[in-house]
Design a protein around this motif. Structure first.
Motif, PDB file in Angstrom:
ATOM      1  N   ALA A  95      19.025  -0.581 -24.932  1.00 26.17           N
ATOM      2  CA  ALA A  95      19.946   0.323 -24.250  1.00 26.17           C
ATOM      3  C   ALA A  95      20.954  -0.448 -23.398  1.00 26.17           C
ATOM      4  CB  ALA A  95      19.157   1.307 -23.382  1.00 26.17           C
ATOM      5  N   ARG A  96      20.502  -1.527 -22.788  1.00 18.31           N
ATOM      6  CA  ARG A  96      21.429  -2.358 -22.001  1.00 18.31           C
ATOM      7  C   ARG A  96      22.477  -3.004 -22.911  1.00 18.31           C
ATOM      8  NH1 ARG A  96      20.032  -7.862 -18.537  1.00 18.31           N
ATOM      9  NH2 ARG A  96      22.193  -8.292 -17.924  1.00 18.31           N
ATOM     10  N   ILE A  97      22.036  -3.508 -24.068  1.00 21.67           N
ATOM     11  CA  ILE A  97      22.983  -4.081 -25.026  1.00 21.67           C
ATOM     12  C   ILE A  97      24.014  -3.041 -25.447  1.00 21.67           C
ATOM     13  CG2 ILE A  97      23.181  -5.002 -27.375  1.00 21.67           C
ATOM     14  CD1 ILE A  97      20.436  -6.352 -26.911  1.00 21.67           C
ATOM     15  N   ASP A  98      23.558  -1.825 -25.694  1.00 27.46           N
ATOM     16  CA  ASP A  98      24.480  -0.756 -26.089  1.00 27.46           C
ATOM     17  C   ASP A  98      25.517  -0.489 -24.999  1.00 27.46           C
ATOM     18  OD1 ASP A  98      23.064  -0.512 -28.419  1.00 27.46           O
ATOM     19  OD2 ASP A  98      21.921   1.236 -27.776  1.00 27.46           O
ATOM     20  N   ARG A  99      25.061  -0.430 -23.762  1.00 25.49           N
ATOM     21  CA  ARG A  99      25.990  -0.165 -22.665  1.00 25.49           C
ATOM     22  C   ARG A  99      27.025  -1.274 -22.549  1.00 25.49           C
ATOM     23  NH1 ARG A  99      21.109   1.313 -20.103  1.00 25.49           N
ATOM     24  NH2 ARG A  99      21.029  -0.694 -18.996  1.00 25.49           N
ATOM     25  N   GLU A 100      26.608  -2.509 -22.728  1.00 28.28           N
ATOM     26  CA  GLU A 100      27.513  -3.633 -22.506  1.00 28.28           C
ATOM     27  C   GLU A 100      28.387  -3.947 -23.716  1.00 28.28           C
ATOM     28  OE1 GLU A 100      25.545  -7.039 -20.900  1.00 28.28           O
ATOM     29  OE2 GLU A 100      24.570  -5.906 -19.290  1.00 28.28           O
ATOM     30  N   LEU A 101      27.886  -3.674 -24.929  1.00 25.65           N
ATOM     31  CA  LEU A 101      28.590  -4.112 -26.131  1.00 25.65           C
ATOM     32  C   LEU A 101      29.005  -2.972 -27.056  1.00 25.65           C
ATOM     33  CD1 LEU A 101      26.446  -7.258 -27.006  1.00 25.65           C
ATOM     34  CD2 LEU A 101      28.574  -7.142 -25.697  1.00 25.65           C
ATOM     35  N   GLY A 102      28.589  -1.750 -26.762  1.00 21.95           N
ATOM     36  CA  GLY A 102      29.040  -0.617 -27.551  1.00 21.95           C
ATOM     37  C   GLY A 102      28.335  -0.425 -28.870  1.00 21.95           C
ATOM     38  N   CYS A 103      27.200  -1.089 -29.071  1.00 27.45           N
ATOM     39  CA  CYS A 103      26.426  -0.901 -30.303  1.00 27.45           C
ATOM     40  C   CYS A 103      25.742   0.467 -30.273  1.00 27.45           C
ATOM     41  CB  CYS A 103      25.390  -2.016 -30.421  1.00 27.45           C
ATOM     42  SG  CYS A 103      24.479  -2.031 -31.970  1.00 27.45           S
ATOM     43  N   ARG A 104      25.487   1.044 -31.476  1.00 25.18           N
ATOM     44  CA  ARG A 104      24.889   2.373 -31.520  1.00 25.18           C
ATOM     45  C   ARG A 104      23.740   2.514 -32.516  1.00 25.18           C
ATOM     46  NH1 ARG A 104      26.818   6.448 -29.113  1.00 25.18           N
ATOM     47  NH2 ARG A 104      26.047   7.924 -30.676  1.00 25.18           N
ATOM     48  N   LEU A 105      23.721   1.739 -33.573  1.00 25.80           N
ATOM     49  CA  LEU A 105      22.750   1.924 -34.650  1.00 25.80           C
ATOM     50  C   LEU A 105      21.614   0.906 -34.523  1.00 25.80           C
ATOM     51  CD1 LEU A 105      25.342   2.250 -37.540  1.00 25.80           C
ATOM     52  CD2 LEU A 105      24.079   4.129 -36.481  1.00 25.80           C
ATOM     53  N   HIS A 106      20.368   1.386 -34.625  1.00 27.33           N
ATOM     54  CA  HIS A 106      19.230   0.497 -34.400  1.00 27.33           C
ATOM     55  C   HIS A 106      18.099   0.791 -35.376  1.00 27.33           C
ATOM     56  CE1 HIS A 106      21.161  -1.015 -30.820  1.00 27.33           C
ATOM     57  NE2 HIS A 106      21.377   0.231 -30.446  1.00 27.33           N
ATOM     58  N   ASN A 107      17.912  -0.128 -36.327  1.00 27.50           N
ATOM     59  CA  ASN A 107      16.834   0.013 -37.292  1.00 27.50           C
ATOM     60  C   ASN A 107      15.500  -0.310 -36.627  1.00 27.50           C
ATOM     61  OD1 ASN A 107      15.502   0.338 -39.751  1.00 27.50           O
ATOM     62  ND2 ASN A 107      15.838  -1.790 -40.353  1.00 27.50           N
ATOM     63  N   VAL A 108      14.527   0.574 -36.831  1.00 22.61           N
ATOM     64  CA  VAL A 108      13.208   0.443 -36.210  1.00 22.61           C
ATOM     65  C   VAL A 108      12.180   0.268 -37.323  1.00 22.61           C
ATOM     66  CG1 VAL A 108      11.536   1.489 -34.654  1.00 22.61           C
ATOM     67  CG2 VAL A 108      13.982   2.013 -34.371  1.00 22.61           C
TER      68      VAL A 108
END
Length: 245
Positions: free
Chosen positions: A98-111
């Motif tokens: 979630a921190r990476i998303d906030r800082e870099l704008g990523c949205r898709l995450h394979n689990v």
């Protein structure tokens, strides 16, 4: 027609440190990149996040997809989502993502779901996976579930129907990752699968089969499948996720 505008740096550039791969992707003409989880543990350090941000900025590419922590992939682990004794790692990783998303704008995450454990019932593992997915759905933008090939026969998510059943159990909010290589390697009717599940598909990856190399080196009619996805209304991203020859 859909074309690949994203490259998976983790598989495409195996001979380089991960922080050098965004520049390689830019040289190959890709405006966006994705990674398997590149960090050693479930939580990325401040220094690791800065190195990732600097590598993307210097290369002029966007990070659009990032796997969550999947355990020790080199040792054969294929996810920890369903492993009851690793719930804390899943949730610590979710906060880091979630921190990476906030800082870099990523949205898709394979689990990655996780292979079946000895000494733990399948029901207990499925309950753990559902609870963790519900948590991820509230913590990160778009969790993805991907049918995998090359795993143990009792790996619980080998087909799109199995992935869809898991998604339905948590009430949606999780996308299907359609990797044409894995679908073909598991002897799926790829075109039929795309038709049946297009409304769930949130990301597409391509590699040919057999071999998992560049499209055109195997037997998958990738161009036809991408044309079908276009016809069916898919407007998401397509990523090259193939190993170099």
């Amino acid at each position: 027609m859909l074309t690949a505008t994203v490259v998976n740096c983790s598989i495409r550039y195996p001979d380089r440190p991960w922080w050098e791969t965004p520049a390689a992707a830019a040289r190959d003409g890709y405006p966006a990149v994705e990674f398997w989880w590149p960090f050693a543990g479930p939580v990325a350090s401040d220094a690791e996040l800065r190195r990732l941000a600097d590598a993307l900025h210097d290369a002029g590419v966007r990070l659009v997809a990032l796997n969550t922590f999947g355990g020790d992939l080199a040792a054969g682990e294929r996810g920890i989502l369903s492993h009851p004794h690793r719930v804390s790692e899943v949730r610590e990783n979710a906060e880091s993502v979630a921190r990476i998303d906030r800082e870099l704008g990523c949205r898709l995450h394979n689990v990655l779901y996780g292979e079946r454990l000895d000494g733990v019932t399948g029901a207990a593992q499925d309950d753990t996976a559902a609870a963790n997915l519900a948590y991820l759905r509230e913590t990160i933008p778009v969790p993805l579930l991907e049918p995998l090939s090359g795993t143990r026969p009792d790996y619980p998510v080998r087909t799109a129907d199995q992935a869809a059943a898991v998604i339905d159990r948590v009430g949606g909010g999780v996308g299907l990752l359609a990797d044409l290589y894995h679908l073909a390697a598991n002897d799926q009717d790829v075109a039929g699968t795309l038709r049946a599940h297009v409304d769930r598909i949130a990301h597409v990856q391509i590699a040919d089969h057999p071999g998992r190399h560049r499209p055109g080196t195997g037997r998958i009619p990738i161009a036809a499948h991408l044309a079908l996805l276009t016809e069916l209304g898919y407007r998401g991203l397509v990523a090259d996720e193939y190993a170099p020859l």
